[in-house]
Scaffold this motif. Structure first.
Motif, short mmCIF file in Angstrom:
data_model
loop_
_atom_site.label_atom_id
_atom_site.label_comp_id
_atom_site.label_asym_id
_atom_site.label_seq_id
_atom_site.Cartn_x
_atom_site.Cartn_y
_atom_site.Cartn_z
N MET A 64 24.75 35.49 -46.59
CA MET A 64 25.48 36.73 -46.43
C MET A 64 25.39 37.19 -44.98
O MET A 64 24.33 37.12 -44.36
N ILE A 65 26.51 37.65 -44.44
CA ILE A 65 26.52 38.22 -43.09
C ILE A 65 26.94 39.67 -43.23
O ILE A 65 27.96 39.97 -43.85
N PHE A 66 26.15 40.57 -42.63
CA PHE A 66 26.45 41.99 -42.77
C PHE A 66 27.15 42.52 -41.52
O PHE A 66 27.15 41.90 -40.47
N GLN A 67 27.70 43.74 -41.67
CA GLN A 67 28.36 44.37 -40.54
C GLN A 67 27.36 44.60 -39.41
O GLN A 67 27.65 44.37 -38.25
N ASP A 68 26.16 45.05 -39.78
CA ASP A 68 25.14 45.31 -38.78
C ASP A 68 24.19 44.12 -38.72
O ASP A 68 23.44 43.88 -39.65
N PRO A 69 24.21 43.34 -37.61
CA PRO A 69 23.36 42.15 -37.57
C PRO A 69 21.88 42.49 -37.74
O PRO A 69 21.10 41.65 -38.16
N GLY B 117 25.55 43.19 -28.54
CA GLY B 117 25.95 43.32 -29.95
C GLY B 117 26.65 42.07 -30.46
O GLY B 117 26.34 41.56 -31.54
N GLY B 118 27.56 41.54 -29.68
CA GLY B 118 28.32 40.37 -30.10
C GLY B 118 27.42 39.15 -30.26
O GLY B 118 27.56 38.36 -31.19
N MET B 119 26.47 39.00 -29.32
CA MET B 119 25.59 37.84 -29.40
C MET B 119 24.65 37.96 -30.59
O MET B 119 24.34 36.98 -31.26
N ARG B 120 24.19 39.18 -30.86
CA ARG B 120 23.33 39.42 -32.01
C ARG B 120 24.04 38.99 -33.30
O ARG B 120 23.46 38.35 -34.15
N GLN B 121 25.31 39.37 -33.39
CA GLN B 121 26.06 39.00 -34.58
C GLN B 121 26.17 37.48 -34.67
O GLN B 121 26.08 36.91 -35.75
N ARG B 122 26.31 36.82 -33.51
CA ARG B 122 26.40 35.36 -33.54
C ARG B 122 25.07 34.74 -33.98
O ARG B 122 25.05 33.72 -34.65
N VAL B 123 23.96 35.37 -33.57
CA VAL B 123 22.66 34.87 -34.03
C VAL B 123 22.56 35.02 -35.54
O VAL B 123 22.13 34.10 -36.24
N ALA B 124 22.99 36.17 -36.05
CA ALA B 124 22.95 36.38 -37.51
C ALA B 124 23.79 35.32 -38.21
O ALA B 124 23.42 34.80 -39.25
N ILE B 125 24.92 35.00 -37.61
CA ILE B 125 25.77 33.97 -38.21
C ILE B 125 25.10 32.61 -38.13
O ILE B 125 25.11 31.84 -39.09
N ALA B 126 24.45 32.33 -37.00
CA ALA B 126 23.75 31.06 -36.86
C ALA B 126 22.70 30.92 -37.96
O ALA B 126 22.53 29.85 -38.54
N ILE B 127 22.00 32.01 -38.26
CA ILE B 127 20.99 31.96 -39.33
C ILE B 127 21.67 31.68 -40.67
O ILE B 127 21.19 30.90 -41.49
N PRO C 69 31.92 41.63 -40.74
CA PRO C 69 31.02 41.23 -39.66
C PRO C 69 31.58 41.47 -38.26
O PRO C 69 30.84 41.45 -37.30
N THR C 70 32.87 41.68 -38.12
CA THR C 70 33.40 41.82 -36.76
C THR C 70 33.95 43.21 -36.50
O THR C 70 34.52 43.46 -35.44
N THR C 71 33.77 44.13 -37.42
CA THR C 71 34.36 45.46 -37.26
C THR C 71 33.87 46.15 -35.99
O THR C 71 34.62 46.86 -35.34
N ALA C 72 32.60 45.94 -35.63
CA ALA C 72 32.06 46.65 -34.48
C ALA C 72 32.32 45.91 -33.17
O ALA C 72 31.94 46.37 -32.12
N LEU D 96 34.46 30.84 -47.91
CA LEU D 96 34.17 32.10 -47.25
C LEU D 96 34.81 33.24 -48.00
O LEU D 96 35.99 33.19 -48.34
N LEU D 97 34.00 34.27 -48.27
CA LEU D 97 34.57 35.51 -48.81
C LEU D 97 34.47 36.53 -47.69
O LEU D 97 33.38 36.92 -47.27
N TRP D 98 35.61 36.93 -47.15
CA TRP D 98 35.64 37.77 -45.95
C TRP D 98 36.05 39.17 -46.37
O TRP D 98 37.18 39.40 -46.75
N ILE D 99 35.08 40.10 -46.31
CA ILE D 99 35.34 41.47 -46.75
C ILE D 99 35.71 42.33 -45.54
O ILE D 99 34.98 42.33 -44.54
N THR D 100 36.79 43.05 -45.61
CA THR D 100 37.20 43.84 -44.45
C THR D 100 38.22 44.87 -44.89
O THR D 100 38.75 44.81 -45.99
N HIS D 101 38.48 45.89 -44.02
CA HIS D 101 39.66 46.68 -44.31
C HIS D 101 40.73 46.45 -43.25
O HIS D 101 41.71 47.16 -43.19
N ASP D 102 40.50 45.45 -42.41
CA ASP D 102 41.44 45.15 -41.34
C ASP D 102 42.43 44.08 -41.80
O ASP D 102 42.13 42.90 -41.83
N LEU D 103 43.62 44.52 -42.17
CA LEU D 103 44.62 43.58 -42.68
C LEU D 103 45.00 42.54 -41.65
O LEU D 103 45.28 41.40 -41.98
N ALA D 104 45.00 42.95 -40.37
CA ALA D 104 45.43 42.03 -39.33
C ALA D 104 44.48 40.83 -39.26
O ALA D 104 44.92 39.68 -39.19
#
Ligand code: ATP
Ligand code: ATP
Ligand code: SF4
Ligand code: SF4
Ligand code: MG
Ligand code: MG
Lengths: 343, 332, 305
Positions: free
Chosen positions: A107-112, A170-180, A194-197, A221-229
């Motif tokens: 699971m990857i969260f919005q906040d790494p 912030g972006g790198m932290r999220q990438r570390v979380a994804i790497a894990i 995961p990319t909203t911020a 992948l189940l990608w949860i978001t409210h960003d339609l784009a």
């Protein structure tokens, strides 16, 4: 850099879906009564597939994701069937779930920082994560960690391994979380906004890694978001959620170009689009209903421009493949994608 | 075009952290603590015409919020001048400066954090106009009700607390609070970022309606390029504390000049693109603690030349009304 | 963040709910906390009403009869009155002694906390608001103060000041203010960065108004929690000091004093002189802690739901 070409990548799919959710129901007991945050959700994800789950705030997207992993906090109750690789997770014990969470579903969260511990070095955290589910030496665990960092585009992974989370942006932290999340090459990743911020260039980088992973290893992948784009750019299929239910699902082209549910139509219209610059945006009238006090029949009825007498009954699912939960669906335009109609 | 309502001249902001005694001792003992300087905004010049909507975009951490806070009078600039209707703010007498400060109001990103949880909505909106004598105590209630109606809130809610509202309604309260002191200029820092698409549409429509009705000028910050394109007349792009491109919105989105602007527009996801293959960013994303020499974008720029590593490009006019800071424009 | 969505349903709650009412409703959801609150009301009530409900005035020597000394619980005294909790060596009724002792203990605990709180608030808010060297100097003093054990500081102070309830209050205020100063400063630093403070600055409100109306009310909740628990600490500390013989004067015994005076009889079997005041002290401290813990849980947004 801008390649709009369609991608091949679905050839990995075969036979039974990786995850099949039937009648998922999650309730929370609160002071004001029982809140049914997820109410009879059915989902299916095949290997290598990207499913986008969209809907407005409070529609139950995050709770759905957490329910799949058995991460709903005690006052909450989860019901229904969650068939993952043939096993019903809704019945699995806590130990089994913990194993699956580490090794098979990530699971990857919005906040790494939900994943990262601020006082431990990245190396410690990653090596621990490897050793928790794989019988390898520390050396090997370290090598895998380094490779995972390199894979998500972190330069000089060897040095970065020794760093602490706060030393990353912030972006790198999220990438570390994804790497894990990628360490054990899981069969399924659940990503909750995961990319909203992040800003678009970093977001694109992460989307690139994710896409590559799905293509190369067949991870779903189940990608949860409210960003339609984001979802229409990334996903294969979309499920639209409203007040705890899936109200429309289908391929991206079907759902975005010819939405049938009035709510989906409303969402799409409210996204600013190039050819209506400066004009007022279409808005969905009314407010998100309280889950404690849902209208009878179709939950969207009070806000729906197409509502009629019979909508006081509960609509079932219509259509095949592309499915919608509505008695009076939007008409399919005779020609051309629906997004162009209002030009 | 009329004279600018607000003009920034060489505005900069530097955040410095000095070590305190304990940290200095720790450092002497070999701990890795350093003094650092963050040049959050460097040498930004910008003129905003009355009634204009200027969109400001750029990477996370490039200094957009810092610039916004300086414009709104929350942070003092480290260098440079702010001119309000042609007069430098720092040189105004106190009373006029206060009025100029009130004329620039800000709408914040987080609808919850920007409202004091312990005050009722009516108090939140009515406090400043009463404090500044814009309305007397007797008429305050009617005044607040009027403002609430203006932003589409039912005045009957004025005795509620922020937590009793939805995100979109809270954001309306934040807008009402800003409008209550009769500003001419609104700074919107990611004001729609925390909202759902459908609510976002309502707030954007509200901003556009207020612009017509109250003749407001906007500095509109967002990382959503679709929103900026929709609402702004002119778009300014920042990278690592500097403005790298500024142009009328349709022209910029049709043909971005600066390589960073091009990358940004290319990466922006749109609802009408399908199953796009994303490409990785090349090069390291630089830190504002140690910005690269020369053009700060050169480690990621596909067109970087020898000169880019040595010499920072100046922001120059490349066509009427269009500014860009890139050496490529010299090479023609 | 997500938890608020359901609660904002329109029309469902027309009545304006104040933060206070919300807090009270949330607090009442814990049975243990309500039990704590009940005990606390009982303890405070009996302390306040001691002159009315106590069988005798333990300070009035005329009422004491040395012949009634050392009576066991439930025994009947010379005057025919039952001593429910027995008597001490002076013939003092233990129940009355405890009720009055509770008064003294609570007076010391509450007033030293209130004074410490006021001082800490002033100092902590100044440190957070002015920042820079003011902050550095103040926080160094706080650190130094906190690095000494509270009991040691109090002992030294009392050795210098002498005996007396006012002296004990001064000593306890001195050991406590630093906790509050640190807590206030921490919270104020967090709150000061929030956007509503920036909004107030942007609206050109005066500094005084921002601190009073915006910063202070939002710093109070965690402080009230700390203060509640700290009252219990202060009471325990006072009991310790009295036990060691440097606390309140003998003429106005607190619970700690009573425990100390009964201590010598523990081994000879007259347990009640120490044990009953001890139980009263324990109940008081536990009740305050139960209430304080629940307040912390309710006020902490991270734990709510
Ligand atoms: N622990 C809980 N107790 C009670 N209600 C809860 C709890 N967790 C979630 N809910 C409710 O469940 C509903 C769905 O919440 P969820 O977090 O899934 O929404 P979401 O679709 O992820 O929204 P967002 O886009 O804001 O993240 C909300 O109405 C929320 O209030
Ligand atoms: N109070 C501060 N002290 C030290 N550094 C700061 C402070 N405020 C901002 N910075 C730094 O200044 C830089 C610019 O920050 P700013 O908040 O203006 O960025 P931004 O463009 O608004 O980013 P985002 O899109 O993430 O909001 C960042 O590197 C940030 O770390
Ligand atoms: S079922 Fe009726 S109310 Fe519900 S979405 Fe369809 S038309 Fe609207
Ligand atoms: S100046 Fe050089 S490095 Fe900078 S953007 Fe232009 S070409 Fe690229
Ligand atoms: Mg969510
Ligand atoms: Mg910002």
């Amino acid at each position: 850099m801008n390649q709009d070409q369609p991608m091949k990548g679905q050839q990995i799919e075969a036979g039974a879906p990786l995850l099949r959710v039937e009648g998922l129901r999650t309730e929370f007991e609160t002071r004001a009564g029982a809140v049914r945050a997820v109410d009879g959700v059915d989902l299916e994800i095949r290997r290598g597939e990207i499913l986008g789950l969209v809907g407005e705030s409070g529609s139950g997207k995050s709770v759905t994701g957490l329910s799949l992993l058995g991460l709903v906090d005690p006052p909450g109750r989860v019901g229904g069937r969650i068939l993952f690789e043939g096993e019903d997770l809704a019945r699995a014990g806590e130990r089994r779930l913990r194993h699956i969470r580490g090794a098979r579903i990530a699971m990857i969260f919005q906040d790494p920082m939900m994943t990262l511990n601020p006082v431990l070095s990245v190396e410690t955290q990653m090596v621990e994560a490897v050793l928790a589910h794989a019988r390898v030496t520390r050396e090997e665990a370290r090598r895998r960690s380094r490779d995972a960092l390199a894979r998500v585009g972190i330069p000089s992974p060897e040095e970065r391994l020794r760093a602490y989370p706060h030393q990353f942006s912030g972006g790198m932290r999220q990438r570390v979380a994804i790497a894990i999340a990628l360490l054990h090459a899981p069969a399924l990743i659940i990503a909750d906004e995961p990319t909203t911020a992040l800003d678009v260039t970093i977001q694109a980088q992460i989307l690139f890694e994710v896409q590559k992973l799905c293509r190369e290893t067949g991870t779903a992948l189940l990608w949860i978001t409210h960003d339609l784009a984001v979802v229409s750019t990334l996903a294969d299929r979309i499920a639209v959620m409203y007040a705890g239910r899936i109200v429309e699902t289908g391929s991206v082209a079907e759902v975005i170009d010819t939405p049938r549910h009035p709510y989906t139509r409303g969402l799409i219209n409210s996204v600013p689009s190039r050819n209506r610059r400066g004009q007022p945006l279409a808005q969905i009238p009314g407010m998100t209903p309280s889950l404690l006090d849902l209208p009878r029949g179709c939950a969207f009825r009070p806000r729906c421009p197409r509502a009629q007498e019979d909508c006081q009954e509960e609509p079932g699912l219509f259509g095949a493949g592309h499915r919608w939960r509505c008695f009076h669906p939007e008409p399919v335009p005779a020609m051309g994608p629906a997004t162009e109609v209002r030009a | 075009m009329s004279a600018p309502i607000l003009e920034l001249q060489g505005l900069s902001k530097r955040f410095a952290s000095r070590l305190d005694l304990a940290e200095r001792i720790a450092k002497a003992l070999g701990a890795r603590v350093e003094e650092y300087d963050v040049q959050a905004v460097s040498d930004v010049s910008l003129a905003v015409a009355e009634g204009e909507v200027v969109g400001l975009v750029g990477e996370s951490g490039c200094g957009k919020s810092t610039l916004a806070r300086m414009v709104a009078g929350i942070l003092p600039p480290s260098a440079g001048t702010l001119r309000w209707r042609g007069r430098a703010l720092a040189e105004l007498p106190a009373e006029e400066r206060r009025r100029a400060n009130l004329a620039v109001q800000m709408v914040f990103q987080d609808p919850m954090a920007s409202l004091n949880p312990r005050l009722r909505i009516g108090e939140i909106i009515g406090e400043a106009p009463r404090f500044h004598g814009i309305v007397g105590a007797g008429e305050a209630e009617d005044y607040v009700a009027g403002i609430m109606r203006l932003v589409g809130l039912d005045p009957a809610y004025s005795r509620r607390y922020p937590h009793q509202f939805s995100g979109g309604q809270r954001q309306r309260v934040g807008i009402a609070r800003a409008l209550a002191v009769k500003p001419d200029f609104l700074v919107c820092d990611e004001s729609v970022a925390a909202l759902d698409v459908s609510i976002q549409a309502q707030i954007i429509n509200l901003f556009m309606r207020l612009r017509e009705e109250l003749r407001l000028t906007y500095l509109f910050i967002s990382h959503d390029l679709g929103v900026v394109e929709h609402i702004s007349d002119r778009t300014v792009i920042m990278y690592l504390g500097r403005v790298v491109e500024a142009a009328p919105t349709p022209e910029l989105f049709a043909a971005p000049n600066h390589p960073y602007a091009r990358a940004l527009l290319a990466e922006s996801p749109r609802i009408d693109t399908r199953k796009r293959a994303f490409a990785p960013i090349k090069g390291e994303i630089p830190s504002p603690l140690a910005p690269p020499p020369g053009c700060t974008f050169h480690p990621r720029c596909p067109h970087a030349m020898e000169r880019c590593r040595r010499e920072a490009p100046a922001l120059r006019e490349i066509a009427p009304g269009r500014l860009s800071a890139c050496h490529l424009n010299d090479v023609t | 963040m997500t938890a608020t969505v359901g609660a904002t349903g329109q029309g469902a709650r027309a009545r304006a709910e104040t933060p206070m009412a919300r807090f009270a409703a949330e607090f009442a959801r814990s049975r243990t906390a309500m039990l704590g609150l009940l005990l606390m009301v009982l303890v405070v009530g009996s302390a306040l009403l001691a002159p009315l409900i106590a069988p005798q005035d333990p300070y009035d020597l005329a009422q004491l009869d040395i012949l009634d000394g050392m009576l066991a619980p439930l025994a009947e005294g010379g005057s025919g009155a039952t001593h429910w909790l027995g008597t001490d060596d002076q013939g003092r009724d233990m129940l009355s002694g405890i009720l009055y002792g509770l008064r003294t203990s609570l007076l010391v605990g509450v007033s030293s906390t209130v004074f410490g709180l006021a001082l800490g608030l002033l100092v902590g808010l100044s440190a957070a608001y002015f920042g820079g060297w003011v902050d550095t100097v103040i926080m160094r003093i706080v650190d130094i103060q906190l690095s000494f054990p509270a009991i040691l500081v109090a002992l030294i102070l009392l050795a210098l000041l002498g005996k007396g309830i006012d002296k004990v209050i001064i000593a306890l205020t001195t050991v406590q203010w630093a906790y509050y100063a640190r807590t206030v400063r921490g919270t104020a630093l967090v709150e000061r960065r929030k956007e509503y403070i920036e909004a107030a600055t942007c609206l050109a409100l005066s500094h005084g108004r921002i601190v009073r109306r915006h910063l202070l009310p939002n710093c109070l909740p965690p402080l009230i929690v700390v203060a509640t628990v700290q009252v219990a600490h202060a009471i325990a500390l006072e009991a310790t000091l009295s036990f060691l013989g440097v606390g309140v004067p003998v003429t106005q015994p607190s619970l700690g004093m009573l425990i100390a005076s009964g201590y010598q009889y523990m081994l000879s079997g007259e347990y009640w002189i120490s044990v009953f005041p001890g139980i009263a002290l324990l109940v008081t401290i536990v009740a305050i802690n139960l209430v304080g813990d629940r307040m912390r849980d309710v006020l902490n947004p991270r734990l709510s739901r």
